[in-house]
Design a protein around this motif. Structure first.
Motif, PDB file in Angstrom:
ATOM      1  N   PHE A 116       4.453  10.324 -18.872  1.00  0.00           N
ATOM      2  CA  PHE A 116       4.137  10.239 -20.302  1.00  0.00           C
ATOM      3  C   PHE A 116       4.926  11.331 -21.024  1.00  0.00           C
ATOM      4  N   ASP A 117       4.259  12.144 -21.824  1.00  0.00           N
ATOM      5  CA  ASP A 117       4.938  13.279 -22.450  1.00  0.00           C
ATOM      6  C   ASP A 117       5.351  14.290 -21.392  1.00  0.00           C
ATOM      7  N   ASP A 157      10.174   1.676 -16.836  1.00  0.00           N
ATOM      8  CA  ASP A 157      10.958   1.722 -15.594  1.00  0.00           C
ATOM      9  C   ASP A 157      10.012   1.870 -14.405  1.00  0.00           C
ATOM     10  N   PHE A 158      10.103   0.884 -13.492  1.00  0.00           N
ATOM     11  CA  PHE A 158       9.318   0.962 -12.253  1.00  0.00           C
ATOM     12  C   PHE A 158      10.291   1.278 -11.122  1.00  0.00           C
ATOM     13  N   ILE A 159      10.133   2.481 -10.526  1.00  0.00           N
ATOM     14  CA  ILE A 159      11.041   2.896  -9.462  1.00  0.00           C
ATOM     15  C   ILE A 159      10.249   3.070  -8.173  1.00  0.00           C
ATOM     16  N   ASN A 160      10.960   2.814  -7.056  1.00  0.00           N
ATOM     17  CA  ASN A 160      10.353   2.919  -5.716  1.00  0.00           C
ATOM     18  C   ASN A 160       9.123   2.004  -5.593  1.00  0.00           C
ATOM     19  N   ARG A 175       3.738  -8.378 -20.805  1.00  0.00           N
ATOM     20  CA  ARG A 175       3.120  -9.255 -21.798  1.00  0.00           C
ATOM     21  C   ARG A 175       3.015  -8.618 -23.184  1.00  0.00           C
ATOM     22  N   TYR A 176       2.745  -7.343 -23.218  1.00  0.00           N
ATOM     23  CA  TYR A 176       2.383  -6.757 -24.514  1.00  0.00           C
ATOM     24  C   TYR A 176       3.428  -5.816 -25.111  1.00  0.00           C
ATOM     25  N   LEU A 177       4.357  -5.341 -24.328  1.00  0.00           N
ATOM     26  CA  LEU A 177       5.254  -4.297 -24.848  1.00  0.00           C
ATOM     27  C   LEU A 177       6.662  -4.834 -24.997  1.00  0.00           C
ATOM     28  N   LEU A 200       4.228   5.363 -21.968  1.00  0.00           N
ATOM     29  CA  LEU A 200       4.593   5.502 -20.561  1.00  0.00           C
ATOM     30  C   LEU A 200       6.057   5.145 -20.384  1.00  0.00           C
ATOM     31  N   ALA A 201       6.835   6.059 -19.812  1.00  0.00           N
ATOM     32  CA  ALA A 201       8.279   5.847 -19.648  1.00  0.00           C
ATOM     33  C   ALA A 201       8.635   5.375 -18.247  1.00  0.00           C
ATOM     34  N   VAL A 202       8.058   5.991 -17.220  1.00  0.00           N
ATOM     35  CA  VAL A 202       8.444   5.707 -15.851  1.00  0.00           C
ATOM     36  C   VAL A 202       7.188   5.658 -14.991  1.00  0.00           C
TER      37      VAL A 202
END
Length: 908
Positions: A94-95, A128-131, A121-123, A75-77
């Protein structure tokens, strides 16, 4: 939702050793709502794997099934769409981008918060969390990673996420201290309460020791305060030093600022000097440069370009307020005005000089025709060789040296550029008008071979005075480029009056019959007309190419605006097209070129129309030659440039030629309607049938591989139908010649003509003509054969009538009027001699009916012989069937018929 979460954990994730942490009910954005669940899960085995799983109800709706799973590390964004307002939509990248709509905003926020915590915690790679609202992104407590194995710090030992957030592991130092304390107390593990009391007592002892230590350090505190007072005096000293250093620093800053300003000022001065300084050589070239030599023109061109660069330099803010800059700009403006005026005056003088030289040549040629006692035959012979237009290439070549200077003038002084353009059109229009009129006069003389005596250039002024007057008017206009051209117009009218009178005299000639002209005359006209077009075409193309290059109209710049009507180019319309602010823009540079060409060559179209009218008067069939030639030249011009002056002019003239061609066809059809036949002589081949043959033969030779073949085919259809109708009309009105003979001979002639010429569009008419010829030949033969054996024919016609009424053939002999005695009586009336005599009379009668030019006598006679033999066999058959066993036969045989016909044909 709790029940669904419990069911999913039990049925889907527990069998896969996974634990469900969060769930959200979603559907895809923009599509028909088909709900599913997105689940955030972790594995119970180490290393821990975090996944986002899509769960969907089965088609039957009785259980859930796992559809798609994505690893959280992919997961990128995460896009929540709006951080302020409530919005159930969110995207997961994702892709590819997956767009979702949650059933409620609360579920979406809970799910995103869980994803954020799992990521923290795990990554190692952060998402990126936007808005996303900042309230949802709460930091988790930091854990010292150096004391925890890499696999362990990615697991959850149990409990829910809230318990995980409150737990904090001990670091290595804390673990070591606790172990030392527990080793010092034997019952630390067996009796935790006693161990805790011991620790409490020790903590109280340590607190007391700390207080005593603080009280014992008062002396050291006093010493420290004294040191602080000394530091305060040092600080005052340092403050004075600081002020002095600030003054030094400010002085250095002013020096640096002054240096910077000096550097900038030097840069500005260098810019102005480099970009606004014109070399002395350029100034001298602009003021005194030689505009007649190639080297001088090149120097003036370079100087003009340098001046334009200096004038068009982009000044920096504030430069235009400098007095020196203003003076330099004024100097440049004066230089530009001075050079533009000198250049315009020189070019105008070049125009006048060229016009004067060519004018003298034209007057010399014109006066050679008007000198008293001049041999007209030698003049005509001279003209027959000199059907050519003067070549302006040397003039164009000399002027093209100034093309760059004309472009400079166009960009700097539109007023003078406009004046030169207008003057060039005025001079060239007069010049070309004289050349073209003389050229067309020669063409007309060659077509007719004569001129009207007594009117040859009778109104021409004396050569010296006319040239002087016109030259002075041109030099007068060169001083004022936008001046009136009334003197030019007046002189043009005066000097061209004789040409118009001679042209009109040629057109006043009476119509000449086409029959008086042979093929050589038509071929001569065709060659002359083709030569006229071949001379005009390169002349127009060369002038158009020169205008485009010299006046720089191919550069897609603003050009003088003109009206759409070509006639409005006369008398200063170009001057009116300019406003005080500069030139107006027309649709394109091609329009300007075409309008300039229309002004310069305004006499071409009327002269061509006059020539076409003369050719049509000489012979209406000349319209065929003109249609083919003109169509070919129009097609060629349109391939080069469909919107050019040449293409437009030739297209307009082609319309006139096409009208003349249609008029020629209409006149032929009208003559067919008005044809009158003599009542005292036989008809023969009708005149319009012979004319159609002549027209078709001529047209086929002219229109071979021509572009306008379709026009000829349409004319063929109209003519042939009119011929058919007129032949029928004449045949019905004929009194001397039988109708069948008129039809037979003329349709035979038409059929022979169409068969010889093989005109594809008239195949059906050819078949029709053949059928009409055959039918009327047969009708004429049958009608004519009824006269020499009239009684015998009537007898057997009665026999056939009785049989047709139902009487049996063998019973016809019992009829009183048709018994054997009556038959023998009729047969005796036609012995061999009588039959031969009757055939001889028939031959003479047919010979009188038929015309000699079609030569159908032997064909008709042979057809009569065949028809006679057919009748003979028919009569014998009736005798054998209706009078069986009577022994009655004709008194002549088939061989006798053949001998009779042969001897009659040979004797005549």
């Amino acid at each position: 939702m709790t029940a669904i979460k419990h069911a999913l954990q039990r049925d889907i994730f527990t069998p896969n050793d996974e634990r469900l942490l969060s769930i959200v009910n979603v559907c895809k954005a923009g599509k028909k709502k088909r709900n599913c669940f997105l689940c955030a899960t972790v594995t119970t085995e180490r290393p821990v794997q975090v996944n986002v799983v899509k769960v969907k109800k089965s088609d039957k709706g009785d259980f859930y099934k796992r559809q798609t799973a994505w690893a959280l590390r992919d997961l990128a964004v995460v896009d929540a769409k709006d951080a302020v307002k409530e919005n159930p939509e969110f995207d997961l990248h994702f892709d590819k981008v997956y767009k979702w709509v949650a059933s409620s905003t609360a579920e979406k926020n809970t799910f995103i918060s869980c994803i954020w915590k799992l990521n923290q915690r795990y990554l190692r790679k952060k998402i990126d969390f936007i808005n996303v609202s900042s309230q949802l992104l709460e930091e988790l407590p930091k854990v010292a990673e150096e004391s925890v194995p890499s696999g362990e710090n990615q697991s959850v030992a149990g409990g829910d996420e809230e318990a995980v957030d409150e737990y904090q592991e001990l670091n290595a130092r804390e673990e070591q201290d606790i172990e030392i304390m527990m080793e010092g107390c034997e019952y630390a593990i067996s009796n935790a309460e006693a161990f805790a009391e011991k620790l409490s007592r020790e903590l109280q002892v340590l607190d007391g020791a700390n207080i005593q230590s603080i009280m014992a350090s008062e002396k050291q505190v006093n010493i420290l305060m004294k040191l602080l007072d000394e530091l305060s005096s040092y600080e005052e000293m340092l403050q004075s030093v600081k002020e002095q250093m600030d003054q030094i620093s400010e002085s250095n800053h002013l020096i640096h600022l002054s240096n910077t300003n000096n550097v900038k000022l030097l840069s500005e001065i260098e810019f102005l000097v480099n970009h606004m300084d014109l070399a002395k050589g350029h100034i001298k070239a602009l003021q005194e440069g030689d505009l007649t030599s190639s080297r001088g023109i090149e120097a003036c061109t370079n100087a003009a370009d340098a001046l334009l660069q200096c004038m068009n330099v982009a000044l920096r803010p504030g430069h235009d307020m400098l007095h020196a800059v203003k003076e330099q700009q004024q100097r440049f403006s004066d230089l530009r005005e001075q050079f533009a005026r000198r250049l315009a005056s020189h070019l105008n003088s070049v125009f006048v000089q060229q016009f004067t030289q060519t004018l003298l040549q034209l007057y010399n040629r014109s006066y050679s025709l008007s000198v008293p006692g001049h041999d007209q035959s030698s003049t005509l012979a001279q003209h027959s060789v000199e059907l050519t237009l003067p070549n302006h290439h040397p003039f164009h070549r000399d002027l093209l040296r100034y093309a760059k200077l004309m472009e400079w003038l166009k960009n700097t002084d539109y007023g003078k550029y406009e004046g030169l353009t207008k003057n060039y059109m005025d001079y060239l229009s007069r010049l070309y008008e004289r050349e073209i009129k003389d050229f067309f006069e020669v063409a007309k003389i060659k077509m007719t071979g004569t001129t009207k005596e007594g009117k040859k250039f009778a109104t021409l002024p004396r050569k010296e005075s006319a040239v002087k007057q016109e030259t002075e008017s041109l030099h007068g206009s060169s001083g004022k480029l936008t001046g009136s051209t009334s003197s030019l117009n007046k002189l043009s009218v005066q000097s061209s009056g004789s040409r118009r009178s001679q042209s009109s005299s040629l057109l006043d000639m009476g119509n000449m019959s086409a029959s008086d002209l042979d093929v050589a005359d038509r071929t001569k006209f065709d060659k002359i007309f083709e030569q006229v077009l071949s001379e005009l075409e390169p002349l127009c193309l060369a002038e158009q190419d020169f205008i485009s290059k010299f006046f720089k109209l191919q550069q897609h710049q603003s050009i003088p605006g003109t009206t759409n009507e070509a006639e409005e180019m006369d008398g200063g319309s170009l001057s009116r097209s300019y406003t005080s602010g500069g030139p107006q823009t027309v649709s394109s540079e091609k329009d300007m070129i075409r309008q300039m060409m229309t002004k310069i060559f305004r006499c071409i179209e009327p002269e061509l129309n006059n020539l076409i009218a003369l050719g049509d008067k000489i012979d209406s069939f000349n319209s065929l030659y003109m249609l083919v030639k003109m169509s070919h030249h129009v097609w060629t011009a349109q391939n080069v440039d469909p919107a050019s002056f040449l293409s437009t002019t030739l297209g307009n003239v082609l319309v006139t030629v096409k009208r003349n061609f249609d008029k020629c066809i209409s006149n032929q059809m009208k003559q067919m309607d008005e044809v009158k036949i003599s009542k005292k002589s036989k008809v023969g081949i009708l005149p319009f049938v012979a004319e159609f043959e002549e027209f078709a033969g001529l047209a086929e030779s002219i229109f071979k591989n021509a572009e306008r073949r379709g026009d000829l085919d349409k004319a063929y259809i109209k003519l042939i139908r009119a011929v058919f109708v007129s032949v029928e009309k004449v045949a019905n009105e004929s009194q001397k010649t039988p109708r069948d003979v008129v039809m037979m001979e003329n349709f035979h002639h038409i059929f022979a003509t169409l068969s010889r010429l093989k005109i594809s569009c008239l195949e059906s008419e050819k078949k029709e003509a053949k059928q009409k010829y055959t039918d009327h030949l047969q009708s004429y033969v049958i009608y004519s054969l009824g006269q020499p054996l009239e009684k015998l024919n009537h007898f057997f016609e009665g026999v056939e009538a009785r049989v047709a009424q139902g009487i049996r053939e063998e019973e016809v002999s019992y009829q009183l009027a048709f018994n054997k005695q009556e038959l023998r009586k009729v047969i005796k009336e036609y012995p061999g001699k009588e039959v031969k005599k009757g055939l001889d009379n028939l031959y003479k009668k047919v010979d009188k009916h038929l015309c000699e030019e079609e030569n159908l006598l032997q064909v008709v006679w042979h057809s009569m012989q065949d028809e006679f033999i057919r009748q003979y066999k028919h009569f014998e058959g009736l005798i054998a069937r209706c009078y069986p066993g009577s022994g009655i036969t004709m008194e002549f045989t088939i061989q006798d018929i053949l001998d009779y016909c042969s001897s009659i044909a040979q004797s005549h």
